[in-house]
Enzyme design. Structure first.
Site, short mmCIF file in Angstrom:
data_model
loop_
_atom_site.label_atom_id
_atom_site.label_comp_id
_atom_site.label_asym_id
_atom_site.label_seq_id
_atom_site.Cartn_x
_atom_site.Cartn_y
_atom_site.Cartn_z
N GLU A 140 0.79 -1.28 0.01
CA GLU A 140 -0.02 0.02 0.00
C GLU A 140 0.94 1.29 -0.22
OE1 GLU A 140 -3.04 2.38 3.03
OE2 GLU A 140 -3.09 0.39 2.90
N THR A 178 -3.26 3.03 5.37
CA THR A 178 -4.75 2.63 6.16
C THR A 178 -5.12 1.63 7.24
OG1 THR A 178 -5.62 1.00 4.63
CG2 THR A 178 -6.14 3.39 4.05
N CYS A 208 -8.31 2.89 7.99
CA CYS A 208 -9.59 2.71 7.72
C CYS A 208 -10.54 2.25 8.91
CB CYS A 208 -9.77 1.60 6.76
SG CYS A 208 -9.62 0.03 7.48
N SER A 281 -8.57 -9.11 7.00
CA SER A 281 -8.45 -10.16 5.72
C SER A 281 -8.63 -11.71 5.88
CB SER A 281 -7.28 -9.89 4.95
OG SER A 281 -6.12 -10.14 5.73
#
Length: 340
Positions: A140, A178, A208, A281
Site C-alpha cells: 500500500e 490505512t 480505515c 482479511s
C-alpha cells in the site's frame, strides 16, 4: 491438522472466550476477494493477480485452487491476459505497465486506499510536501508513494518523526497507510507537530474504519484476557497491529496464528480467559475453527464483546458489475452478509 488436541487443563475460575466484534473481513477485502472470484467466473482460468489480493494465506490458497495465478510484477503476465490489482493499490507506473502489455486490468484497490491516492495527487498538485506515515516495503505504501514520488517522504516510526528532514516546514501535510495502529500513528503525528507546528492534517482520517473498529474491540477485550489469539497472516499489517494493541492494553500474552492448529498447549497454562479476534482479511471460517478447538479444551463459554456495527459495502470494479450474459449481476456490491 493438529497432531494432538489442546489439553483441557484445570485452572482457577471459569473458562471463557471473549470474542471481539467486529472482526474479520472488511468491505474492501470482501470486494477484492469477490472481484477475483467473479473474474474467474466471467473470463475463466487463469486470471492473474498482482501480489496477494489480500494478505491472508488461506484466501490466496483457495483462489489459487480456483485458477488464480499470483505474480509479483506485471511483466510476468502473458500479454492480453486478465490481471487484477490487489486491494492494497498500485502506482500509476504499474497501471501503465499493464496497459503497455495489453492486459485487461481489473482494479480491486480498496476505495479507502484510493481515497489516500487521490489525497497524495491533490497535495502534490498544490506543491505541498507530503509526509506519509507507513511501513517501508508495504504494498500500500509503495502504491501511494507512486502517486506523488517527488513530493512524498516516508515516516516509518514515531522515532523517524524526530529525524526526518524537509524542504519547507511551513508547507507540510501528513497522510497515512490505512492499516496502522491508530495510537502509534497519532503519536507519530504528535512528534511531527512538535518539530513542524504548521503541519496540516488530511481532510479526513486515513486509517480505515475496519482497522480502527478491530483495534477498539481488542482494547476492550484485552484487560480481561489471560491470553489473546489473533487470527491473521504475518504479512497482514492490521493483524500484527492487533497483537501489539492487545499487549499494550492489558492482555497477559498475545499470539498471531494463521490456523487453529498453530495454537500451542503451553500458552494455556493457568489461562482462564482467552480473547479472540481476527484481522480484516481473515474469513470467519478460520475463527470458527479456533473456537471449536478452544471448546474442546474446556473454553466452551463464549461472550461476544461488541463495540461497533458494520454494514458498509463497496461497488465491485466496473468490469465485473454485469454477468457474462450482459445482465446486471446480483453481486454487483462487494459485500457478503456478516455476523460480526
Amino acid at each position: 491438522m493438529r497432531r494432538e488436541p489442546l489439553p483441557n487443563l484445570n485452572v482457577a475460575g471459569t473458562k471463557r472466550v471473549l470474542l471481539a466484534a467486529p472482526r474479520g473481513y472488511c468491505a474492501g477485502v470482501d470486494r477484492a476477494v469477490i472481484a477475483v472470484e467473479k473474474a474467474l467466473d466471467h473470463f475463466g482460468a487463469p486470471v492473474y493477480v498482482r501480489k496477494q489480493i489480500v494478505h491472508n494465506v488461506h484466501v490466496v490458497s483457495e483462489l489459487e485452487q480456483r485458477g488464480a495465478i499470483f505474480v509479483d510484477e506485471v511483466d510476468e503476465v502473458p500479454e492480453g491476459s486478465h490481471l487484477v490489482f490487489s486491494a492494497h493499490g498500485v502506482s500509476p507506473m504499474v497501471v501503465q505497465a499493464a496497459a503497455d502489455r495489453n492486459l485487461e486490468a481489473i482494479d480491486a484497490t480498496c476505495p479507502l486506499v484510493t481515497k489516500v491516492h487521490r489525497e497524495a495527487t491533490r497535495f502534490a498538485g498544490q506543491n505541498k510536501q507530503i509526509l506519509l506515515i507507513g511501513h517501508a516495503g508495504h504494498e500500500e505504501v509503495e502504491g501511494t508513494m507512486g502517486h506523488a514520488p517527488e513530493s512524498t517522504i516516508l515516516v516509518g516510526t514515531p522515532d523517524d518523526a524526530d529525524t526526518i528532514q524537509v524542504d519547507d516546514p511551513d508547507n507540510l501535510v501528513w497522510i497515512s497507510q490505512t492499516t496502522l495502529s491508530v495510537d502509534e500513528t497519532m503519536e507519530t503525528v504528535r512528534r511531527l507537530r512538535v518539530r513542524f507546528p504548521n503541519l496540516q492534517d488530511p481532510p479526513s482520517d486515513d486509517i480505515c474504519y475496519a482497522t480502527q473498529n478491530r483495534q477498539v474491540a481488542i482494547k476492550k477485550v484485552a484487560p480481561g484476557a489471560d491470553l489473546v489469539i489473533i487470527v491473521g497472516s504475518a504479512n497482514s499489517s492490521n493483524s500484527v497491529r492487533l497483537v501489539e494493541v492487545a499487549l499494550e492494553h492489558g492482555a497477559k500474552a498475545a499470539y498471531r496464528i494463521d490456523y487453529a492448529d498453530e495454537m500451542r498447549a503451553e500458552w494455556f497454562e493457568g489461562v482462564a480467559s482467552v480473547g479472540v479476534s481476527s484481522g480484516a482479511s481473515v474469513p470467519e471460517v478460520l475463527v470458527a475453527e479456533v473456537l471449536e478447538d478452544l471448546a474442546a479444551a474446556g473454553f466452551d463459554t463464549v461472550e461476544e464483546v461488541r463495540t461497533a456495527e458494520e454494514d458498509l459495502m463497496f461497488s465491485l470494479p466496473k468490469e465485473l458489475r454485469t454477468a457474462p450474459s450482459g445482465e446486471k449481476d446480483a453481486r454487483g456490491l462487494g459485500g457478503r452478509a456478516r455476523t460480526s
